[in-house]
Enzyme design. Structure first.
Site, PDB file in Angstrom:
ATOM      1  N   ASP A 272       0.898  -1.147  -0.003  1.00 28.16           N
ATOM      2  CA  ASP A 272      -0.056  -0.089  -0.004  1.00 28.16           C
ATOM      3  C   ASP A 272       1.005   1.327  -0.037  1.00 28.16           C
ATOM      4  O   ASP A 272       2.225   1.101   0.091  1.00 28.16           O
ATOM      5  CB  ASP A 272      -1.010   0.014   1.216  1.00 28.16           C
TER       6      ASP A 272
HETATM    7  C1  BGC Z   1      -5.127   3.148  -0.648  1.00 22.82           C
HETATM    8  C2  BGC Z   1      -5.342   2.130  -1.351  1.00 22.82           C
HETATM    9  C3  BGC Z   1      -5.051   2.755  -2.665  1.00 22.82           C
HETATM   10  C4  BGC Z   1      -3.512   3.739  -2.538  1.00 22.82           C
HETATM   11  C5  BGC Z   1      -3.409   4.206  -3.845  1.00 22.82           C
HETATM   12  C6  BGC Z   1      -3.897   4.088  -0.083  1.00 22.82           C
HETATM   13  O1  BGC Z   1      -3.998   5.060   0.660  1.00 22.82           O
HETATM   14  O2  BGC Z   1      -5.246   2.516   1.014  1.00 22.82           O
HETATM   15  O3  BGC Z   1      -6.509   1.320  -1.323  1.00 22.82           O
HETATM   16  O4  BGC Z   1      -4.960   1.916  -3.779  1.00 22.82           O
HETATM   17  O5  BGC Z   1      -3.515   4.557  -1.716  1.00 22.82           O
HETATM   18  O6  BGC Z   1      -4.205   5.544  -3.983  1.00 22.82           O
END
Ligand code: BGC
Length: 734
Positions: A272
């Protein structure tokens, strides 16, 4: 044993997924892997750390420069032109190509929320939605869609509940798998996320989910396991939170042991954004560092190269990381069938997909004396509140998609920093008021915003019917404090219902809510966040153009005291953790998931013998159905569903395990959505996945010998007479 397992599951899925779906051709996995291994042989030391890391590709992140072959979107991983390897252009998420605060100045087709899609209990609709959003991603030039939220809704107040599917591992696994297949039918990669046990947003970068291995394997991990088997996602995104003391993206247990060893997962694990604690995460199973500017350091570039040069464990690991990433690029033809930026999108056709999903997801919760569908004879209709004159609410955070033209309403919530743009309440330009007027050209339809209760009451008094739209916003990064509707909407509904007994409430919420006014109202629809054509979908259900068929994929509690955790852990002690806030290095917080263990949602309610406000699986229709004749033989069950009313409609046949070897135990073991003409009936066959019946014990699955009782359910609380089958003891490994 493993073979037998996957056979059982594919039968179960096949039974659930009629009519047959078509999938884009993939390169056979073995060929893709062999090609990947051969390509790694040709890579220089510098090239070996190209695919292993990348930036968050958003201009509002300070210091970010998006390369020429990149796009404003969630992420960018450089390619290697010399070897014909394309860059990975990544966008969020499961509800459509995300809007990212308008950074690309284009729009997309927003699907209804995850809960809404799941309320269809219809893998086909998830597939269609996935295929649609995947096609839009590809048409905009993205080849990775970060879609596939599969976390169980352990806490119904979780700010991301709207992105997820359900509280049940079988339902979630089958639906997310279907959505991923749809996305990947476009020659792009999808990502199942957030692995794992990412149960709340409060303290999301440091909350430690504490859970026994057995409970995890029987619940949240099982949802991922089924989803991965069904959907074959090219990538898995590990989570921010810790699990039993290790960060999701640094957990040898989750990534190396469970995912790659036990489940034999061949794709790659991406982090993540800002979830990588150290270079050692590579050894613990992480393959790619995403959104690297958000981490303390870019670990998976030069540092990793240096380590690999001196440490054989890192060198071997680095080769494996590249093979995993490349094999998925080849398997889904990202190189030979590249995404095509600038392709025209058929927004009318795609909008119809979003509308159909919303229509199948709307749940009729309450309907006194057939108040709905609204009669064509209603002449004076008042529509109150919820910005129904303008649009329908959408959930916020990285997953937010917006129609071309952007939101119809934006209410900034303040805050500062690069991610403040994401902290705003927004509506999609799909006005329920307009749609209601379009369906009732002869009626007088009057709108009031509902901010002044007396004004709304005065109008309601003069109306044949009052429709109150009530909204509750939710977002990534922030959990809900409680189940109440904000901004005095509970008082508004109560007053309008008092003034006009023919009051219909339409809820647009990301989570379950309390309904202190329920008994006073004539009808209640849960429309969730209904997506880019939500206004039309709501009107179609209100006026009976569509017969509601949604069934709750999540329990609506009667009070917070019924939950394993009456308050979200840490909610009252921590500063709100807005999206993108840096982690507090020394912050500590435990979420004790051993309280409920694998008994998430309805299973917990059954264990505690508690009555929900509305149980899991619940939903009414404008017709009536009867399920009967359950027969169980081993892992096979059949039963008959009949439409006993006078309108065509769809329902969901639900089979539950209710006790096992003398012990009360409730688990959803099979389901099927059936669409029936009045008077028609259908025999439904389902095959149980044995893991749903089993315990995780001593490193494998275990079925105790004894009588297993199964019952048909209208929902998780209203169950028919149990039927028993004697199972022999059985043990097997994944
Ligand atoms: C989220 C993810 C997301 C990523 C990219 C993160 O803060 O938890 O679900 O895909 O950001 O935007």
């Amino acid at each position: 044993m493993a073979r037998r397992n996957s056979f059982a599951i594919s039968i179960a899925a096949a039974a659930l997924m009629a009519p047959a779906l078509t999938y884009a051709k993939q390169a056979p996995a073995a060929d893709a892997e062999a090609r990947a291994a051969a390509t790694v042989e040709q890579m220089s030391a510098d090239e070996k750390v190209v695919l292993t890391h990348g930036i968050m590709a958003l201009p509002f992140v300070p210091g970010t420069v998006i390369p020429a072959d990149g796009l404003p979107g969630a992420g960018y991983i450089a390619g290697i032109a010399r070897l014909g390897i394309p860059a990975l252009t990544e966008t969020d998420a499961s509800l459509g190509v995300s809007w990212v605060g308008g950074a690309r100045a284009d729009g997309a087709t927003p699907l209804p929320s995850g809960l809404s899609q799941a309320a269809s209990w219809n893998p086909d609709i998830l597939y269609k939605g996935g295929a649609m959003i995947g096609s839009e991603a590809r048409a905009k030039g993205f080849n990775v869609l970060l879609a596939g939220g599969a976390n169980l809704t352990r806490d119904p107040r979780n700010g991301r509940t709207f992105e997820y599917l359900s509280e049940d591992p079988l339902l979630t696994g089958i639906l997310v798998g279907s959505a991923i297949k749809g996305v990947q039918s476009n020659h792009i990669i999808s990502t199942i996320k957030h692995f794992a046990l990412n149960g709340q947003e409060t303290g999301r970068k440091f909350v430690n989910s504490v859970i026994s291995e057995a409970a995890a394997r029987e619940s949240d991990l099982l949802a991922f396991q089924i989803g991965i088997e069904q959907g074959q996602p090219g990538s898995v995104m590990c989570s921010y939170n810790l699990v039993n003391g290790a960060h999701g993206c640094d957990s040898d247990w989750l990534l190396n042991q469970v995912l790659k060893r036990d489940w034999r997962y061949k794709g790659f694990v991406m982090s993540d954004w800002g979830a990588v604690p150290s270079i050692a995460s590579a050894l613990h199973g992480l393959d790619q560092q995403s959104g690297e500017q958000l981490d303390a350091k870019v670990f998976f570039a030069k540092d990793l190269q240096t380590k690999a040069a001196i440490d054989p464990a890192y060198a071997a690991k680095l080769a494996d990381m590249n093979i995993r990433i490349l094999s998925q690029i080849f398997k889904y033809h990202l190189d030979t069938n590249p995404a095509k930026p600038g392709t025209a999108i058929d927004f009318a056709a795609n909008g119809a997909v979003a509308r159909e999903a919303a229509e199948q997801g709307i749940v009729l919760l309450h309907n006194q004396n057939g108040a709905l569908p609204l009669a064509a004879s209603a002449r004076r209709i008042s529509v109150i509140g919820g910005y129904a004159n303008s649009g329908v609410m959408s959930g916020a955070g990285s997953s937010q998609a917006q129609l071309p033209g952007g939101p119809s309403i934006t209410i900034p919530l303040g805050g500062d920093g690069p991610f403040a743009a994401l902290m705003q309440i927004q509506y999609h330009a799909s006005s329920p008021l307009k749609a209601i007027k379009a369906l009732n050209p002869g009626a007088q339809v009057i709108y009031r915003d509902g901010t002044t209760i007396a004004d709304a009451v005065a109008l309601a008094k003069k109306s044949d019917v009052a429709i109150v739209f009530a909204t509750k916003w939710s977002t990534e990064g922030l959990d809900a404090a409680d189940f109440s509707l904000p901004n005095g909407q509970d008082a508004l509904i109560a007053a309008v219902a008092e003034a006009n007994p023919n009051t219909i409430v339409v809820l647009e919420t990301g989570n379950p809510v309390a309904m202190p006014w329920l008994a006073k109202t004539a009808a209640v629809l849960e429309a969730w966040y209904p997506g880019g054509q939500g206004g039309e979908a709501i009107a179609n259900v209100l006026f009976g153009k569509v017969n509601p068929s949604g069934r709750l994929p999540i329990t609506f509690p009667a009070s917070a005291d019924q939950l394993p955790r009456p308050a979200v852990d840490g909610y009252n002690d921590l500063e709100p953790n807005f999206t993108g806030d840096p982690p507090t290095p020394d912050a500590k917080l435990n979420a004790d998931y051993n309280i409920e263990g694998s008994d998430v949602g309805y299973r917990w309610f059954a264990r505690k013998q508690q009555k929900a406000l509305f149980p899991f699986g619940f939903g009414l229709s404008y017709t009536t159905f009867a399920s009967s004749g359950l027969k169980v033989s081993g892992l096979n069950a059949s039963f008959t569903v009949k439409n006993t009313g006078s309108r065509q409609g769809a329902t969901v046949g639900q089979v539950y395990l209710v006790s096992r070897a003398g012990e009360a135990k409730q688990r959803l073991v099979g389901f099927a959505r059936v669409d029936l003409q009045p008077g028609a009936s259908q025999v439904v066959k389902v095959t149980f996945d044995p893991r749903i019946l089993a315990d995780w014990k001593d490193g494998g699955w275990s079925l105790p010998a004894g009588d297993y009782a199964f019952a048909l359910g209208d929902d998780a609380e209203h169950l028919g007479t149990p039927v028993t089958f004697h199972m022999v003891a059985r043990r097997w490994k994944d």
